[in-house]
Structure formats: structure tokens, C-alpha cells
Write a protein that holds these residues in place. Structure first.
Motif, PDB file in Angstrom:
ATOM      1  N   MET A   2      18.157  29.976  65.518  1.00  0.00           N
ATOM      2  CA  MET A   2      19.612  29.810  65.575  1.00  0.00           C
ATOM      3  C   MET A   2      20.180  29.381  64.230  1.00  0.00           C
ATOM      4  O   MET A   2      21.292  29.759  63.865  1.00  0.00           O
ATOM      5  CB  MET A   2      19.969  28.787  66.659  1.00  0.00           C
ATOM      6  CG  MET A   2      19.619  29.216  68.069  1.00  0.00           C
ATOM      7  SD  MET A   2      20.188  28.067  69.337  1.00  0.00           S
ATOM      8  CE  MET A   2      21.959  28.240  69.180  1.00  0.00           C
ATOM      9  N   CYS A  20      24.446  29.940  63.531  1.00  0.00           N
ATOM     10  CA  CYS A  20      25.185  29.638  64.757  1.00  0.00           C
ATOM     11  C   CYS A  20      25.906  28.302  64.643  1.00  0.00           C
ATOM     12  O   CYS A  20      25.377  27.345  64.078  1.00  0.00           O
ATOM     13  CB  CYS A  20      24.229  29.591  65.952  1.00  0.00           C
ATOM     14  SG  CYS A  20      23.580  31.197  66.433  1.00  0.00           S
ATOM     15  N   GLU A  23      28.433  27.713  70.327  1.00  0.00           N
ATOM     16  CA  GLU A  23      27.356  28.365  71.066  1.00  0.00           C
ATOM     17  C   GLU A  23      27.093  27.673  72.395  1.00  0.00           C
ATOM     18  O   GLU A  23      26.757  28.323  73.385  1.00  0.00           O
ATOM     19  CB  GLU A  23      26.085  28.394  70.218  1.00  0.00           C
ATOM     20  CG  GLU A  23      26.147  29.354  69.048  1.00  0.00           C
ATOM     21  CD  GLU A  23      26.326  30.791  69.487  1.00  0.00           C
ATOM     22  OE1 GLU A  23      25.794  31.161  70.551  1.00  0.00           O
ATOM     23  OE2 GLU A  23      27.024  31.541  68.782  1.00  0.00           O
ATOM     24  N   ILE A  33      20.081  33.650  71.336  1.00  0.00           N
ATOM     25  CA  ILE A  33      19.458  32.957  70.210  1.00  0.00           C
ATOM     26  C   ILE A  33      19.041  33.924  69.117  1.00  0.00           C
ATOM     27  O   ILE A  33      18.613  33.479  68.046  1.00  0.00           O
ATOM     28  CB  ILE A  33      18.231  32.146  70.660  1.00  0.00           C
ATOM     29  CG1 ILE A  33      17.133  33.056  71.202  1.00  0.00           C
ATOM     30  CG2 ILE A  33      18.622  31.090  71.676  1.00  0.00           C
ATOM     31  CD1 ILE A  33      15.880  32.323  71.599  1.00  0.00           C
TER      32      ILE A  33
END
Length: 443
Positions: free
Chosen positions: A47, A52, A57, A94
Motif C-alpha cells: 500500500m 495510498c 482507503e 491493496i
């Protein structure tokens, strides 16, 4: 005429023209071995490599799993289909950031693939129609509506990417079946006094198993670990004798205390941070959740157990270079349109020319690599050779030991290596030493 033996056929095929090089052995290709479980460190590194945003998320993860659960209940699908769809959804999220695919498209496609895997087959139009009716209850549609043609094609196309990401490994954990068996052992059905307590305990534990798939715990732990963590946490929240629960588990539980504590803390983090987005969270006081979390942290400190099993601080600093292998949708999930990712515009990415095969037996992969290496690997042998080289004779030294000799008056000697010429003008000839003597002297 008798047929030729099969052993001579490859020799005839290996003969090539001068223009084409001979083919050596089978093609190497690429082989992928899917893994059923991931560690917390692997999930964080992947990630982090795709950039991210954790807060965003987390929100999309909860919304996606909740959408899967709502559509599953609308279509009356079993809980096994929900478990499979949630795991596929997490594995996809992911690997790709939120700005490439909409969480709604990924969630519905994961449910579509899970219906095929669990033999509860539903058409993509049925899933899209159920999601539309949940999102817009006043605008009821049927699966035969023309508005689902383009989203249906996009869902079928996205199905391929999900299969590639999971590596065609369809194994998923189902803790609900084991959970019900263990609850029956804790509260025997013949006891009328504990009948109400058993029903309440089972209702909270079963709903907690649904909330568990809003975390990454199903990607990290086995079925036995998930069931034991749910039972212990339910007993701790409802003030049930936890020793009674542990006695039912037994010693041969195929799990460890560290993994059980890790799963319990993952659930408590979900309940303390996103209380209203869960099934069990609103039923209990937040302070009760905090007290149970503090108690588990004390137990882990006393038993000297880490928060995450298999976490290495040195390795966590090294982030691998992981890039998405498939293109993504150009639509951002921030735009919550009915089907935001249904556009056909894709980002062009570098595709690999080799064919990827997913193999489940690591031993067979090693045998195949050894077989291919006989034809593809270049082997070199190092050896020493003694060679006699003639030694050149030294050059004779001059008799004056390198000193400067001067030419006599009236002429120049052929071996005159004396002083260089004087600078007689602005642009003199570099090798003209006697021009000034023949002229009017030096300038």
C-alpha cells in the motif's frame, strides 16, 4: 512404410536455416505461485508503494464491504459468497490505488466473481440492478434495462483483473461454520437457563464475523484463528466467562495466542474508530470497547507478544518497487456516480510479453525451472593456461648518459638535441633555427 521414432522428430525441428537461429529447449515463460496468507508488513509495503492515503482507503474499504453485504442480502446469497467477495475486494484494493478504480465497481465485480466461485451464479446485470435499487429506492429497475449494458461489459472485463490478482487461488476462510459449532459446545442446547444467553451470544458473534471482513484479518489469519478471536472478544464484551470459552478451544486449535490477540485488536480498532459503520459497535458502549482493548494490550505485554506477528522493523523500511500490471479506470471514486468506473478509457501500461502461468505446487515449479535451465542458462568453465611470452631485450643507453651535446661552429650535427629555437617574431616557424643567422640577426 514404418513411421519414424518420436526421438528423431525434435532433431529435425532443431535444424534451422542460416537466417534463423536454432531454437533451444522449451520456452521459459513466467510462473506465479499465489500465496493464501499475507502478513501485516507485506500489506503495508504494498500500500505504501502505490501511494495510498490511509484515511481515504479505510473509508473506501468499509463502504465497499458494506455494499457487498447489502447486495448479498438483497439477492439472498449465502454468507460464504460474502466472505469470498470481501477477500477478493481487499486483495484488489491493496494492489491498486483509489484513483484508478471506483470502489463500487470493484466491490460489485468481486461479488460477481464470488458468485461463480461459490456456485451461487448470478448474472452481472442482476448484481448491478440490485445495487442500483439499493442506491436509488425510488427508481426501481429490472435487470433487462438497457442502462446496465455498458456497466455489465465493464464488470466482465474487470473480472479478468481480479482473477489475475488472486492468482486463480480461490481458497478463502469461512469462520461462521466453525463458530456455530463452538458456540453449541459453550452453551449446550439442553440447558434452558442459558438458552437466552446462547441466542444473544451467537447473534453478536455472528455479526462480529461479518464485521471482521471489514479489516485485513481474513488475509492474514486462518479460519481457526478468526473463530477463536471472535469467541474471546464476544465473551469479553458480554462479560461471559472467558475461561469457559478457552476450555472449549482446546490445545489442538491450530493457532497461537499472538495471532488471536492480533485479530482481536484489529476488530477493536475497527470498533473504536468506525463505531457507527459496524453491526456490533452500536450495541455496546465505546468505553467498554476501550477497556477491553487496554486489557488485551496488558496481556500481550505480560506474555511479551508483538502487536503484529512476523513484523520486522528493519525490513519495513525497505519498500519494494511494486507497480500495477494492469491499466486502471480514469474515473476517480470521489465522484459517486451510479457507475463511475464504467467508462472505457484506460491508462496504457507496459504489458509483459510472456505468458504468466499460476502454479500451486512449488516443487513442480522448481523442477520446471531446472529443466528450462539446461537449455537457456549459459555455463562457463574457468581454467588456467600457461603461455611463454618472449621478454624483449632492453634498448641500448646513449654513451653521454642522456646529456645535451652541442654542434661545432659552422654547421649542425645530425644528432643535435640541444636548445630549442628562439622566439624571433610574432609568428616564427617552429623548426627554423638558422633563419635569424642568414638574415639581419636576431629580432
Amino acid at each position: 512404410m514404418a513411421p519414424q521414432p518420436a526421438a528423431e522428430t525434435p532433431r529435425e525441428n532443431k535444424e534451422s536455416t542460416p537466417d534463423e537461429p536454432p531454437s533451444l529447449g522449451p520456452p521459459s515463460g513466467l510462473s506465479g505461485i499465489p500465496t493464501q496468507f499475507n502478513t501485516e508488513q507485506d500489506i503495508r509495503q504494498v500500500m505504501k508503494s502505490i501511494g495510498c492515503d490511509e484515511a481515504r482507503e479505510d473509508t473506501y474499504r468499509l463502504k465497499g464491504v458494506q455494499l457487498i453485504d447489502n447486495v448479498r442480502e438483497s439477492l439472498q446469497l449465502p454468507v460464504k459468497t460474502f466472505d469470498t467477495a470481501a477477500v477478493y475486494y481487499h486483495k484488489f484494493r491493496i494492489r491498486f490505488p483509489s484513483n484508478e478504480y471506483s470502489y463500487e465497481d470493484v466491490a460489485l465485480t468481486a461479488l460477481f466473481v464470488a458468485c461463480k466461485v461459490e456456485d451461487t451464479i448470478k448474472k452481472s446485470r442482476d448484481i448491478l440492478c440490485a445495487a442500483h435499487n439499493i442506491r436509488h429506492p425510488n427508481d426501481f429497475k429490472t435487470p433487462d434495462d438497457k442502462m446496465f449494458e455498458v456497466p455489465s461489459r465493464f464488470t466482465v472485463g474487470l473480472e479478468r483483473y481480479i482473477l489475475e490478482i488472486i492468482g486463480f487461488d480461490f481458497r478463502v476462510q469461512y469462520p461462521q461454520k466453525l463458530l456455530i459449532k463452538m458456540v453449541r459446545k459453550i452453551f449446550p442446547p439442553g440447558d434452558r437457563e442459558s438458552e437466552q444467553e446462547r441466542v444473544e451470544f451467537l447473534r453478536n458473534a455472528y455479526d462480529m464475523s461479518i464485521d471482521l471482513y471489514k479489516t485485513f484479518a481474513p488475509l492474514k489469519q486462518s479460519t481457526s484463528t478468526l473463530a477463536h478471536a471472535i469467541l474471546e472478544l464476544t465473551a469479553a464484551i458480554m462479560d461471559v466467562d472467558r475461561q469457559k470459552v478457552r476450555n472449549v478451544m482446546g490445545k489442538d486449535s491450530h493457532t497461537s495466542r499472538g495471532c488471536v490477540y492480533e485479530t482481536m485488536l484489529d476488530l477493536l480498532d475497527l470498533y473504536t474508530q468506525f463505531l457507527k459503520m459496524t453491526k456490533v459497535g452500536p450495541r455496546f458502549d465505546l468505553q467498554k470497547m476501550m477497556d477491553v482493548k487496554i486489557e488485551i494490550n496488558k496481556l500481550m505485554t505480560e506474555e511479551r507478544l508483538p502487536r503484529y506477528s512476523g513484523l520486522c522493523d528493519a525490513c519495513s523500511q525497505e519498500t519494494p518497487n511494486v507497480s500495477p500490471a494492469t491499466p486502471g479506470s480514469a474515473t476517480s471514486p470521489a465522484t459517486n456516480s451510479p457507475f463511475p468506473g464504467s467508462s472505457t478509457s484506460k491508462k496504457k501500461s507496459a504489458a509483459r510479453e510472456e505468458t504468466v502461468r499460476f502454479v500451486f505446487d512449488a516443487g513442480e515449479v522448481r523442477k520446471e525451472m531446472e529443466l528450462v535451465a539446461e537449455y537457456t542458462n549459459d555455463e562457463y568453465e574457468e581454467y588456467e593456461v600457461e603461455v611463454e611470452e618472449p621478454i624483449p631485450e632492453p634498448e641500448p643507453r646513449p654513451a653521454n648518459n642522456g646529456r645535451t651535446s652541442y654542434a661545432p661552429r659552422g654547421g649542425h650535427s645530425a644528432s643535435d638535441h640541444g636548445w630549442g629555437p628562439y622566439n624571433r617574431g610574432r609568428h616564427p616557424h617552429p623548426n627554423d633555427r638558422s633563419r635569424g643567422r642568414r638574415g639581419a640577426g636576431y629580432h
